[in-house]
Design an enzyme around this catalytic site. Sequence first.
Site, mmCIF file in Angstrom:
data_model
loop_
_atom_site.group_PDB
_atom_site.id
_atom_site.type_symbol
_atom_site.label_atom_id
_atom_site.label_comp_id
_atom_site.label_asym_id
_atom_site.label_seq_id
_atom_site.Cartn_x
_atom_site.Cartn_y
_atom_site.Cartn_z
ATOM 1 C CE LYS A 177 35.663 -39.534 8.967
ATOM 2 N NZ LYS A 177 34.615 -39.997 9.093
ATOM 3 C CG HIS A 178 37.048 -36.025 12.749
ATOM 4 N ND1 HIS A 178 37.262 -34.557 11.951
ATOM 5 C CD2 HIS A 178 36.078 -36.490 12.208
ATOM 6 C CE1 HIS A 178 36.244 -34.438 11.112
ATOM 7 N NE2 HIS A 178 35.231 -35.418 11.283
ATOM 8 C CG ASN A 195 41.314 -39.584 29.604
ATOM 9 O OD1 ASN A 195 42.468 -39.470 29.717
ATOM 10 N ND2 ASN A 195 40.531 -39.201 30.264
ATOM 11 C CG HIS A 211 46.030 -34.046 25.117
ATOM 12 N ND1 HIS A 211 44.491 -33.906 25.271
ATOM 13 C CD2 HIS A 211 46.438 -34.829 26.184
ATOM 14 C CE1 HIS A 211 44.202 -34.906 26.638
ATOM 15 N NE2 HIS A 211 45.443 -35.212 26.948
#
Length: 389
Positions: free
Chosen positions: A65-66, A228, A389
Amino acid sequence: MELKLRYGLNPHQKCARLVIEREPSPLKIHNGTPGYINLLDLLGAWQLARELRATTGLPGAASFKHVSPAGAAIAKPLDAAFRRSQFLGDEELSPVATAYARARGGDRLCSFGDIAAVSDVVDVSLAKLIAREVSDGLIAPGYEPEALDILKSKKGGGFLAVEIDPAYEPPEVESRQIFGFRLEQTRNTAKITRDLLKNVVSAKKDIPEGAALSLLVCTIAVKYTQSNTVGLAYDGQVIGMGAGQQSRVHCTRLACGKADKWLLQQHPRVLALPFKKGLGRVEKTNVVDAYLLWDELSGAELAWLREQLDEVPEPLSREERLAWVKRFDGIVCSSDAFFPFRDSIDRLSRTNVRYVMQPGGSARDAEVTAAANQYGMVMVHSGLRLFLH
């Protein structure tokens, strides 16, 4: 090959497309029309699932999810308590189906409307399991014809069924554009292997086979989670993921809170909750979540909870919660970067974490290791940072 997408990250971002420069395409869309976020989740989940398979030799699954995993797991038999906590019957499941059931069951609340990936061919057992879940799509190396037919009928025919060539490997260098600037880097091809478990820095040294396997599963999941990140796992299954936080201790608190909930879902008092007749599995999931948050609920929330149950049992006390969590031996933690303070170790101890893997390299490594020793934990320094990221 070019495929027009519904839209970008948001509906007002109208221009969105998928461009595949390789022929033949390693990606085949059997059903549905993916969006931009769908593809980010599909490709992230696939990498996680296939690496679980490559590392452990067992079917792997991920629930995304996401752009981060809500859950990830390898195939293992399901015990009765887990089945009841996940509202599963006693039907026999194939190995790949158990992998998905465990990945989805790592955090049912966060997996609502997920994108899933499995490392093996989708069979009828798995298709029937997914068909009754609120899920948006699946990526796999192949589909049995009957299984594909089952999935094509899901979501009014809109369920995403995507196939990827398991032999496909992307270029060594990847790139992205941000605000008109192009960034390039070599892909993160670091392998998560047992060699990472060699540098044990704590007083306790022994890592049993089950804990070692869970550490590998957890670390692979962390590798594909937005940083993180701190993850917790048990018996080859992620049970708590703290993703995308700006401080490590907040990641730890999130992961531990989710893991505590997963463990407490199997408490006899929770398994025996007397749901009102007619409640669906999604509604039952929300009721369990609310019951386990009893002390935090407002008056209106408590009133809603009472409406969902024939009778509301006494909430679990703090002492009962801690005692139940202590029954589970072999809970592990993996962190994508070092712990800068001992606060995360203190929090991990309350969730009965016994094995911790982190890269090491903090100025306070000695202080963090001393905390692990205080709680009788095994601490491993992998030397491998896994930011994403």
